[in-house]
Design an enzyme around this catalytic site. Structure first.
Site, short mmCIF file in Angstrom:
data_model
loop_
_atom_site.label_atom_id
_atom_site.label_comp_id
_atom_site.label_asym_id
_atom_site.label_seq_id
_atom_site.Cartn_x
_atom_site.Cartn_y
_atom_site.Cartn_z
N LYS A 63 0.84 -1.20 0.00
CA LYS A 63 0.00 0.00 0.00
C LYS A 63 0.88 1.25 0.00
O LYS A 63 0.68 2.16 -0.82
CB LYS A 63 -0.92 -0.02 1.24
CG LYS A 63 -1.94 1.12 1.25
CD LYS A 63 -2.60 1.28 2.62
CE LYS A 63 -3.56 0.17 2.97
NZ LYS A 63 -4.94 0.44 2.48
N ARG A 71 -3.27 2.86 8.67
CA ARG A 71 -3.56 1.54 8.10
C ARG A 71 -2.29 0.71 8.02
O ARG A 71 -1.20 1.23 7.83
CB ARG A 71 -4.10 1.68 6.67
CG ARG A 71 -5.46 2.35 6.57
CD ARG A 71 -5.93 2.30 5.11
NE ARG A 71 -7.25 2.90 4.96
CZ ARG A 71 -7.46 4.18 4.64
NH1 ARG A 71 -6.43 5.00 4.45
NH2 ARG A 71 -8.69 4.63 4.51
N ARG A 114 -3.37 -1.57 -6.19
CA ARG A 114 -2.51 -2.75 -6.11
C ARG A 114 -2.89 -3.66 -7.27
O ARG A 114 -3.97 -3.49 -7.86
CB ARG A 114 -2.69 -3.48 -4.78
CG ARG A 114 -4.12 -3.91 -4.55
CD ARG A 114 -4.34 -4.41 -3.14
NE ARG A 114 -5.75 -4.76 -2.95
CZ ARG A 114 -6.29 -5.01 -1.77
NH1 ARG A 114 -5.57 -4.93 -0.67
NH2 ARG A 114 -7.56 -5.33 -1.68
N ARG A 156 7.05 -48.85 -12.01
CA ARG A 156 7.72 -49.22 -10.77
C ARG A 156 7.33 -50.63 -10.34
O ARG A 156 6.15 -50.97 -10.36
CB ARG A 156 7.36 -48.23 -9.66
CG ARG A 156 8.04 -48.56 -8.34
CD ARG A 156 7.71 -47.55 -7.28
NE ARG A 156 6.34 -47.70 -6.81
CZ ARG A 156 5.78 -46.89 -5.91
NH1 ARG A 156 6.47 -45.88 -5.40
NH2 ARG A 156 4.53 -47.06 -5.53
N GLU A 210 14.93 -42.69 -3.01
CA GLU A 210 13.95 -42.29 -1.99
C GLU A 210 14.41 -42.55 -0.58
O GLU A 210 13.64 -42.38 0.36
CB GLU A 210 12.59 -42.95 -2.26
CG GLU A 210 12.66 -44.44 -2.48
CD GLU A 210 11.32 -45.04 -2.92
OE1 GLU A 210 10.28 -44.47 -2.61
OE2 GLU A 210 11.34 -46.12 -3.55
N SER A 227 14.84 -41.55 -10.47
CA SER A 227 13.62 -40.78 -10.27
C SER A 227 13.49 -40.53 -8.77
O SER A 227 13.45 -41.48 -7.99
CB SER A 227 12.42 -41.55 -10.80
OG SER A 227 11.24 -40.81 -10.53
N ASN A 253 8.33 -38.26 -1.77
CA ASN A 253 7.46 -38.52 -0.62
C ASN A 253 8.25 -39.26 0.45
O ASN A 253 8.35 -38.82 1.59
CB ASN A 253 6.26 -39.40 -1.01
CG ASN A 253 5.37 -38.73 -2.03
OD1 ASN A 253 5.48 -37.54 -2.26
ND2 ASN A 253 4.50 -39.51 -2.64
N TYR A 313 12.89 -34.24 -16.01
CA TYR A 313 11.43 -34.13 -16.00
C TYR A 313 10.88 -34.11 -14.58
O TYR A 313 11.58 -34.51 -13.64
CB TYR A 313 10.78 -35.27 -16.81
CG TYR A 313 10.95 -36.64 -16.18
CD1 TYR A 313 10.07 -37.10 -15.20
CD2 TYR A 313 12.00 -37.47 -16.56
CE1 TYR A 313 10.23 -38.34 -14.62
CE2 TYR A 313 12.16 -38.71 -15.99
CZ TYR A 313 11.28 -39.14 -15.00
OH TYR A 313 11.44 -40.36 -14.41
#
Lengths: 950, 950
Positions: free
Chosen positions: A74, A144, A398, A693, A820, A839, A843, A926
Site C-alpha cells: 500500500k 492503516r 494494487r 515401478r 527415496e 527418479s 514422498n 522431467y
C-alpha cells in the site's frame, strides 16, 4: 520510551500544535489526472539509511512503487501514485523494518522515529493547510497497515484519528455538519477502543460492547422498534454515543480515552504493528506462505471523507473484471460512506457504472485513472477511491487478485493489447490457479431441473454443492465429514478457517469486493455473495428464502460463475477445458476459456526446459494426462492394479504361499492381468515413455486385517483361518515405512520381480507388433545399495532376453531406480553404475530425511508451523535445504558416474510450482505429477525457466 | 576349455608322465632347522604378472609370508617357512585370483594355468625324485584350501591324490606296507568321492554312504561285534574297500572314479575353489566379516605320512598356551595318524610333551622349530607337523588363535621378552576379545556346592550354564528362549550355527585343537572338550555320565577355564577384572590377569586420541563405567528413570493430562525424582562431564497397552478407563520411529523440557555445593531444523538463569544436540549455530539413512547378508559409505560454522572396534558405549590411532 524523552516530546507537541493552529486553511492543490508520470515518476526513489518514515504528497514522494519490501504494498503504491500525479491525500509510511524492531524490542518504537514523524506531519500540515490537533481546521489521519503482500482485512485500521472534544469542534466548523463530525468521532473511539485499548467481547458476551451501547441508545430513542439504522441517529445521539463510548472504555480498561492526538497516533502505530502477530494474520500467512519476518508497514494518511453527504462516496474498483478477466470497468461504491463500509459488505453497494449518472465529473476522472493505472503498471489494478464533496481521491492501488480464469484471460488479452509481451504473460499467471480452470461446473442436464432459489453476485467461479453451516467453526468441523458450504450474512477475517475448509461460500450481504469475495477468489473457492433475498437466523440456525426454509446441514448448491443459488444437491460436470480435452464434448472453438488456456500453454511449452510426465496407473488416467500435455508416465504404481476385481485374491494367495513353488504358481496367475494392464498403458501413451515401478508396499497392506475378512479369505483360498491370521501377524511391522517393502520384496521374492518384468516385456512386444512404439522404463524402488539394484537389474535383463528370444524380436528399454532413501543419495555414484535413470521419490525421501512420518506428523506439524520451525508443509513443497540438499548431492554424484543419466521426480511434489522451480534449477530432466496437475507443472516449468519466483 | 586345448594338454600330460616314470628316486634334501632365515629369507618375493602358480620347496619359494592376499595364509607361510629353512614338503600354491576367475567363469580354470602347474610338478618331482603317476615311486599330493584369513575346517581337503590301481603298487613297493598303501587309497577315494564327485548323504539317509560300506565290511569280518576300529581292518579289507568305494561312486554318479592323476588333480583344484562358496564357508565369512571377493588359494603339496607306523605321527602345536597365554609348549599328536585325524578330534590325542619320550629326536627338532617360529614371526604360532618314519615335516604355520585372556598375556609378556615393542602389543590384541576378560566365572561359594560330574580339556575360558541340546539346529532354536549348551560327541563345521547360538560347548571327544576348541576360542564361547566320560545317545537324546543321566533340556554348567563339568545350574560370578575394579573384592596384586589387562590399558591410553565415554542412566552404572576407564557420560537417557518405582504413575498422569495446567502439575511431581537421579550421576562422575538427553521416546511407550492394565491405571488415577483407552488410541502411530518423539515432544510440551532442565540445574548446583565439580551437557534429541534447537536452547538457558538466580550461584554447562536424522547432517552448518556439541545417534541415523527399521529388518536382513548386499550388520558396525558419508558431511559443515565444536557418538556403535576406528578417522572427540564395552573402546581407539585395520 524514557520519561525524559516523553517530556521532551510533549514540549515539541505543544509547539507544533501552536504552530498549526495559527495557520490558515488553504485548498488542497488539485491533482491533474491527465498529467501522468511527469514530475518524479521516472527518477526511482532510493531507500535512505536511517530513514524510518517516508513522506508522500503533492506530487512528491520519498519512496516509490518498487519499495514494497520496505514500505509494504500500500505504502509503495501510494508513493508511486503520488509520483505519477494521481490525486492521493498526503501522508507518510513507517517502514516494515520498524515493525520488526517493534516486535523485537518489547513493542516499543526506536527513539529516532519521533522527529521523523514530526517532520512528515509538518509537511502534510503545510500541504493541506490543516493542523494536527488544530481546534479550527483539524488534520485527521487514517492509520492503516500494509505488508509486502496484500493481506486483506487481516490487520487493523483506525480512521478519523486526531479527534477529541476540542478538535471535533473544528471539524464541525469546517464541515458545517455536526452529525458527521460526531459520527466520525464515535467511529474513531469505537475503532481505537477496540484495536488499541482492547475493548472487546468478553467470554460469555453475545455482542460487541460498543454495539450494545448503540442498541441501548436506539432502544431509548425508538422504543419498541427493531432494525433501526445508524443513519437514523442524529447529531445529539452521536454526541451521546461519544460520551458513553468514553465511559465504556474507562470502565473496561481503567484508563481514560486519550485526548492528545500525538498520544492517539503513537497508540495506533503500535497497535497496527502489533496486529502483525494477531491470530488471523498468522493463519493467513501460513496459508499463503508469507514469512513472519517481512512485517507490516504503517501508513498514516490525511483523512478524506466519503461520508460528508450525497456528493461524497467511497468505492473500490478493478480495471478489469476479476472474476472473468473481461476488459470492463468493474467496481462498486456507496454514497455517503467511508471506505471500510464498502469492503465490510455491511450495505450492498452500487455498480461503479451507475456513478456516471450520479457524479459524472468524478466518473470521468475515475475512467482516466483506470486507463492511467493499466498504462503505468501494465497490470490489472484493484483500487480504492473516495469522492469528498465531488472531488476524487485515490487511497490505494494494487495488482488485483483474480480468479484463475481471469488471470489467464487478462494475461493473454494484455499481450494482444501490447501492454505486455508473451513471456510476461506466462510469468504472470500463478501456476496453481490453473487448477481453477479444471474445477467442475454444474452438469448441464442436472442444472435444468435444479430449483433456483436466489441469486447473488458471482464472486468465485465454479460449482459447489454441500451441506450448509452458518458458523465458521462448525463448517470447519463438518468439512472433515463431507462437503460443506459456509453461509453467512457477511464474512469477516475471523471466518478464515471456515472459509478454507468449505467447498463454497454464500453471503447475503456484501459486493464483489467484499471480504468474502476477495478471499474466495484468492483461495479459488466457489463464492456467491450479496444474495440479498437470503434471511439468516443465526440463533435458530436457519436460512429462509421466500417460503423455503433450510436448516443447518441441509444441502444447497451455488454457481460462482453465474451467481445462482439452488436448493438441494446438484450434480456437477467437468470444466470447459475438461470438456474439450478429456470428454471431447465441446468444440474448442466454442470455448474462449479453452482458447486462452491453450494459448498460454503453447507459450509456456516454448519456454520450458523441463519435461512433464504424469503419475498414472491406468490407461484412462494416462490418456487424460496425455490430453493435458503429459510427455509420458513418470510413475506407474503396479500395485494399484493388484486391488482390481478378483485379482486381489490371487495376490493374497501369493502372499500366503509357504513355499517358493506355491508362490510361483500364484505369481503366474497374476501375469496375464499385469500384461493386459501394461499393454493398455502402452497403447494410451502411443510412443511416449512409461516408467513402471515394481511392487513397492509391504505385503501386509494386501491382507485383510479384521477377523471376519480373514475368515472369508480363508474360506476362499481353502486354508485355515488360523493360517491367515498367523501370516497377517507375521507380516506385522513396527515401522512399515522402514520395513520389508520396495526392492526388498523383489530381493527376497525374486519370482515377483521376474513376473512383473515378464508382464512388461510381453505387453511391450504385443503392442509393438500392433505398430505402436513402446518405451518401457523399469524402475526399482527403495534402493539403498548398489548391489540391490545390480541383482534386480540382472534379473530384469535376463527376463528381457528370454522374452525377446521367445518372440524373436528386439526391444529397447531402460532400467533405473527410485531415489527415496538418504543412503541412495550419498552413494549415488555407485548406484548410477547400475541405473540408467534416477527418479526422486520425494514422498519417502522427505519422510526418511526428516525422520518424519507423513501419517503421524499431524500431532506436531501444526505446532511446527505456528512456531515457524517449518515454513511450508514439507510433504507439499520440497524441503529445499534438507531433502533438496540430498537431491543435489545425488545428482552431482550420479552424474560423476554417468554424465547423461536421466533425472526425474515422481513424488507428490512434482505438481507443486515451488518444487517444480527447484527441480528446474537442480537440472532434472522431467517432473511427474497427477494428470490434473500437468497443466500447472507445464506453466510452473516455463516460469522456472524464466527465473520467476515460484 | 576348448576341445583343441584339451587335446594338446593330453599330449603334454602323457609326455610328462613318461618323463617322470623314467626318473630315479633321490632322497629329499634334509632341511636344517638350525640354519634359520639364511638363504632367501631376507629378499622379499614379488608377485609376477601372469604367474598363477607359486612353487615352494628345497629352501626356495616364488612367494613369501607377506603375500597372504595372493597365496592365502597357508600358502604364504609355507613359502616363508621354506625360505627360512624349515623342513617343508615341496609343493605349489594356485593364487586366490584364480579362485575369483574360476567362480566368475562358470567354474573353469584359465587356459594358461596348465603349463605353470606342469612346471611346478616337474620341480617337485626333481626335488623329491618321485614321479606324479609313477608306478614305481609315486608322488602323491595333498590338495588344501587356504584363504587370506584362516577358516578352519570350512573348506575341503583331499589327501593322497595321485593313487590309482597302478600307482598304489608303487606306494606298496616304496613303503613296504600294503595295508598303509590301500588305506591311503581308500581314504583318497572317500575324500575325492565326497568332495569332488558329490557322493554324499541323501535326504532320508542316516549315515554317510562311505561309512555304510565300511560298517558292512566290519560286520562281515567281525559279525556281531560293535565299535570295530578302522585299525582292525587289514590290507585285504582295505583293498576290498577300495573296490567297493569305486562301485559306490559309479553307482551314485554314473561315472567311473578317475584313474588319471592329472584328471584327479584338476578335479580336486576345482572342488577346492568351488568349496569357497559352500554354505558353511558363507556362514563363517558372514560371522567374521570376510569379503567374498578374497577367494581361497589352493595348495598342492607332496604328501608326507604320519600313518606309516609307530615311528610316524601327526600333530598340531602352539608356541604358547592359547587358552591362558602361558609360555609353555602346548599341543598334541596322534601316533600313526594323518593330520586330519588330530583336528577332527576322532581320537583323543596325547599332549605334545609326551613326544619327548616317544620320539626324542623329533621332539628336539620340534622345540627348535617352536623357538625359530617365534623368533621369526614375533607372534605366537599354531603349526601342524608330521613325523614320517622319524623325520619331521612342517605342514603349516599361522598366527595362533587365542582367548582374550591369552591374547593380553602373550602381548604383555612378549614386550617383556623384547620380542615386540609396547605399541605392537597394543596393536595385537583384538579389541573385541577383551570382553572375554570381563565375562563371568562361577560364583566361588556356589561352585563349592556344585556337583562335578566330569572333566575335559579347558578350551574356551569362562563359565556357562544352560539347558543341554545335542543337535545344533535344536540348540539354535532353543537359544531364542534361554541359555543353551551345545553337547556333541565332537563338533564339525556343520554345527557352526548352533555353536554361535549356544552359551557354551561341551564335547566328549577331541582335543584342544579340535574343531570345537578352535571355533569356540575364536568366538569367545565357553568350551570344554574331550570330556571322555560323557556318553551321548543321540537317538535317545540323553547324556550319561556314570550313574547320572541327563535329558535334552536339563541344566548343566561348564567351566571353560578349568575344564570341569557340573550338574545343574551353577551361579556365576564376575570375572577377576570385575572383582578388582567393580566389586573390589579382589586385591589387584593377586590377579595376574588384571595386571596384564591394566598394563595393556595403560599403553592403550598413551596412544589414543579419542576420549571414551559411557552410555549409562544410573549412578551405579556410571560408577562401573568410570572404573572401566570412562571419561564421562556420553548418553544418559532420562526416560529410563521414568520406569522406576512409582514414578511411572506420575509419568502416566502427565501424559493423560488434558490441559497444560494439569500437565504442569504432573511434571512438577517428577521434578524431585529427576533431580535426585541427576545428583547421583554427578556424584558418581566426580567432575567428569555428563551428557544428558531430554525425553526421547514417543509417549505411548509409557502407557499400558492391554485392557486390564489400562483398567488398573484408570483406577489409580481416578479417571475413566475409556479415557485411558482413548488416549492410548490417540497416541497410536503408524511409524512411531518417525513420529512424535525426541525434541518434538519438548516443542509441543515445553513444560516437560523445562522440568528436565530445572532438575539438571538444581542437581548440579546441589552437588557443586558439596564441593564436587559438575559438567552438565544438555542434549536435545532428534533435531532436524535449526529453529527446533534454537527454541529448546532458549528454554534451557532461561531455566538455567532462573535456577542460578534462585541459588545465587553460577554454573557452566553446554547445550548441544543429537545428530540422528539425515536432515540434521545436511543442515549441520545451521544447526551448529545453536549447538555447542554434536553427538551422533547412529542407531536412529542408521534407521533413517537406510530407511530400515531395526525391529523389522529381520525379515530381509538375512537374505541381504547372504546375497552380500550388506556385508556387515549396519546396526552393529557403522555403515561407513552411507551413514558414515552423512556423518562426514555433518562434521565438515558443523565445523564450518563452529570450528571447535565437540563431536561424539552415542549409538550402540560406540563400542564396536571397526566403528571406533571410523570415528577416530572422522575426527570425533569421543565415543560413548555401554560400561562393559569401555575397555574395548579404549583399546580400539588406541589401535585406530596406530592405524590398525579394525
Amino acid at each position: 520510551m524514557s520519561k525524559k524523552s516523553k517530556k521532551k516530546l510533549k514540549k515539541k507537541e505543544r509547539l507544533s500544535l501552536l504552530k498549526v493552529t495559527t495557520k490558515k486553511r488553504k485548498p488542497a492543490k488539485k491533482a491533474s489526472v491527465k498529467v501522468v508520470a511527469v514530475r518524479n515518476g521516472h527518477t526511482p526513489a532510493k531507500a535512505k539509511k536511517g530513514r524510518l518514515v517516508y513522506f508522500f504528497g503533492d506530487g512528491r514522494s520519498d519512496g516509490d512503487g518498487k519499495m514494497k519490501a520496505l514500505l509494504g504494498g500500500k505504502g509503495a503504491n501510494l508513493a508511486e501514485m503520488t509520483r505519477i500525479g494521481l490525486p492521493v491525500p498526503p501522508g507518510f509510511t513507517i517502514t516494515t523494518e520498524v515493525c520488526t524492531w517493534f516486535n523485537q524490542h518489547g513493542k516499543t518504537l526506536p527513539k529516532e522515529i519521533d522527529a521523523q514523524i514530526e517532520d512528515a506531519i509538518t509537511r502534510i500540515e503545510k500541504n493541506l493547510g490543516k493542523g494536527f490537533g488544530s481546534i479550527t481546521n483539524p488534520l485527521l489521519f487514517a492509520v492503516r497497515s500494509g505488508s509486502r503482500d496484500s493481506m486483506p482485512g487481516m490487520m487493523d485500521t483506525i480512521l478519523n484519528l486526531g479527534l477529541n472534544d476540542e478538535t471535533v469542534q473544528g471539524l464541525i466548523a469546517v464541515s458545517g455538519n455536526e452529525r458527521f463530525a460526531y459520527d466520525c468521532y464515535r467511529r474513531f473511539i469505537q475503532m481505537y477502543g477496540d484495536v488499541v485499548m482492547g475493548v472487546q467481547k468478553r467470554p460469555g458476551e453475545e455482542h460487541e460492547p460498543f454495539e450494545v451501547v448503540i442498541e441501548d441508545i436506539k432502544n431509548k430513542i425508538f422504543p419498541g422498534r427493531k432494525n433501526v439504522s445508524d443513519t437514523e441517529l442524529d447529531a445529539s445521539s452521536m454526541r451521546e454515543l461519544v460520551k458513553q463510548f468514553k465511559n465504556l472504555v474507562h470502565e473496561r480498561t481503567g484508563r481514560s480515552f486519550p485526548s492528545d492526538p500525538k498520544e492517539q497516533l503513537r497508540g495506533a502505530i503500535g497497535a497496527v504493528f502489533g496486529s502483525w502477530n494477531n491470530d488471523r494474520a498468522i493463519v493467513y500467512r501460513q496459508k499463503y506462505n508469507i514469512p513472519n519476518e517481512w512485517g507490516t508497514a504503517v501508513n498514516v494518511q490525511a483523512m478524506v471523507f466519503g461520508n460528508t453527504g450525497n456528493e461524497s462516496c467511497s468505492g473500490v474498483a478493478f480495471t478489469r473484471d476479476p472474476a472473468t478477466g473481461e476488459r470492463v470497468f468493474y467496481g462498486e461504491y456507496l454514497i455517503n460512506a467511508q471506505g471500510e463500509d464498502v469492503v465490510a459488505g455491511v450495505r450492498t453497494p452500487d455498480a461503479v457504472a451507475t456513478l456516471q449518472e450520479k457524479m459524472p465529473k468524478a466518473y470521468r476522472e475515475l475512467e482516466d485513472v483506470r486507463a492511467a493505472l493499466e498504462k503505468h503498471f501494465h497490470e490489472m489494478q484493484d483500487f480504492e477511491f473516495t469522492v469528498e464533496n465531488g472531488k476524487l481521491f485515490m487511497l490505494q492501488t494494487r495488482n488485483g487478485k483474480r480468479t484463475g480464469v481471469a488471470a489467464v484471460r487478462i494475461a493473454v488479452e494484455m499481450v494482444k493489447e501490447k501492454l505486455i509481451d508473451w513471456k510476461q504473460a506466462v510469468a504472470r499467471v500463478p501456476a496453481d490457479q490453473l487448477s481453477q480452470l479444471l474445477t467442475p461446473i454444474f452438469d448441464r442436464k442436472a442444472i435444468k431441473h435444479a430449483q433456483k432459489i436466489a441469486s447473488g453476485l458471482p464472486a468465485g467461479p465454479g460449482a459447489a454443492s454441500g451441506r450448509i453451516y452458518f458458523n465458521a467453526n462448525e463448517a470447519e468441523a463438518e468439512a472433515l465429514k463431507g462437503k460443506v458450504l459456509l453461509v453467512r450474512e457477511e464474512t469477516s477475517p475471523e471466518d478464515i478457517r471456515g472459509m478454507l475448509a468449505a467447498e463454497g461460500i454464500l453471503t447475503a450481504r456484501g459486493g464483489v469486493s467484499s471480504h468474502a469475495a476477495l478471499v474466495a477468489r484468492q483461495m479459488g473457492k466457489v463464492c456467491v455473495c450479496g444474495a440479498s433475498d437470503l434471511h439468516i437466523d443465526y440463533s435458530a440456525s436457519t436460512l429462509t428464502v421466500g417460503e423455503h426454509v433450510f436448516k443447518r446441514g441441509d444441502f444447497l448448491s451455488i454457481d460462482g460463475t453465474s451467481g445462482e443459488v439452488f436448493a438441494g444437491e446438484v450434480k456437477t460436470a467437468p470444466s470447459e477445458i475438461v470438456q474439450v480435452l478429456i470428454e471431447k464434448t465441446l468444440d474448442p472453438k466454442e470455448s474462449a476459456t479453452y482458447g486462452n488456456f491453450a494459448q498460454l500453454m503453447a507459450w509456456a511449452d516454448k519456454l520450458r526446459r523441463l519435461q512433464i510426465r504424469t503419475n498414472a496407473d491406468q490407461p484412462d488416467q494416462v490418456a487424460n494426462a496425455v490430453a493435458f500435455g503429459a510427455q509420458g508416465v513418470g510413475l506407474c504404481r503396479t500395485e494399484h492394479m493388484f486391488f482390481e476385481g478378483d485379482r486381489i485374491d490371487v495376490v493374497r494367495e501369493m502372499i500366503l504361499a509357504e513355499t517358493q513353488e506355491a508362490r510361483e504358481a500364484a505369481v503366474a496367475k497374476l501375469l496375464p492381468y499385469q500384461r493386459d494392464d501394461f499393454a493398455g498403458i502402452f497403447r494410451a501413451l502411443n510412443g511416449l515413455p512409461a516408467t513402471i515401478r515394481f511392487l513397492d508396499p509391504p505385503l501386509h497392506e494386501f491382507l485383510p486385517q479384521t477377523h471376519d475378512q480373514q475368515a472369508e479369505l480363508a474360506t476362499k483360498l481353502g486354508v485355515s483361518q488360523d493360517k491367515v491370521a498367523r501370516r497377517v501377524a507375521s507380516l506385522h511391522e513396527f515401522n512399515p515405512m522402514l520395513g520389508h517393502r520396495g526392492c526388498r520384496l523383489g530381493i527376497v521374492y525374486p519370482e515377483i520381480s521376474a513376473m512383473q518384468a515378464r508382464a512388461i516385456f510381453e505387453a511391450a512386444i504385443l503392442v509393438q507388433k500392433e505398430g505402436i512404439k513402446v518405451k518401457p522404463e523399469i524402475m526399482i524402488p527403495l534402493v539403498g545399495f548398489q548391489k540391490e539394484l545390480e541383482l534386480q537389474v540382472q534379473l530384469v535383463r535376463k527376463v528381457a532376453a528370454e522374452v525377446c528370444k521367445q518372440h524373436n524380436t528386439r526391444l529397447s528399454y531402460l532400467v533405473g531406480t527410485m531415489i527415496e532413501i538418504p543412503r541412495a543419495c550419498i552413494v549415488a555414484d555407485e548406484i548410477a553404475k547400475e541405473a540408467e535413470f534416477f527418479s526422486f521419490g520425494t514422498n519417502d525421501l522427505t519422510q526418511t530425511t526428516l525422520g518424519m512420518s507423513r501419517d503421524d506428523s499431524g500431532s506436531f506439524l501444526p505446532s511446527y508451523q505456528n512456531l515457524e520451525i517449518i515454513k511450508q508443509n514439507p510433504f507439499a513443497t520440497v524441503d529445499i535445504a534438507g531433502v533438496g540438499g540430498l537431491m543435489k548431492l545425488a545428482i552431482e554424484r550420479g552424474r560423476k558416474t554417468r554424465p547423461d543419466i536421466k533425472l526425474g521426480i515422481c513424488g507428490e511434489h512434482g505438481g507443486d510450482p515451488a518444487s517444480v522451480k527447484f527441480c528446474h534449477n537442480a537440472g532434472l530432466t522431467y517432473v511427474s505429477c497427477s494428470p490434473y496437475r500437468v497443466p500447472i507443472a507445464r506453466l510452473a516449468a516455463a516460469q522456472a525457466a524464466l527465473g520467476n519466483p515460484a
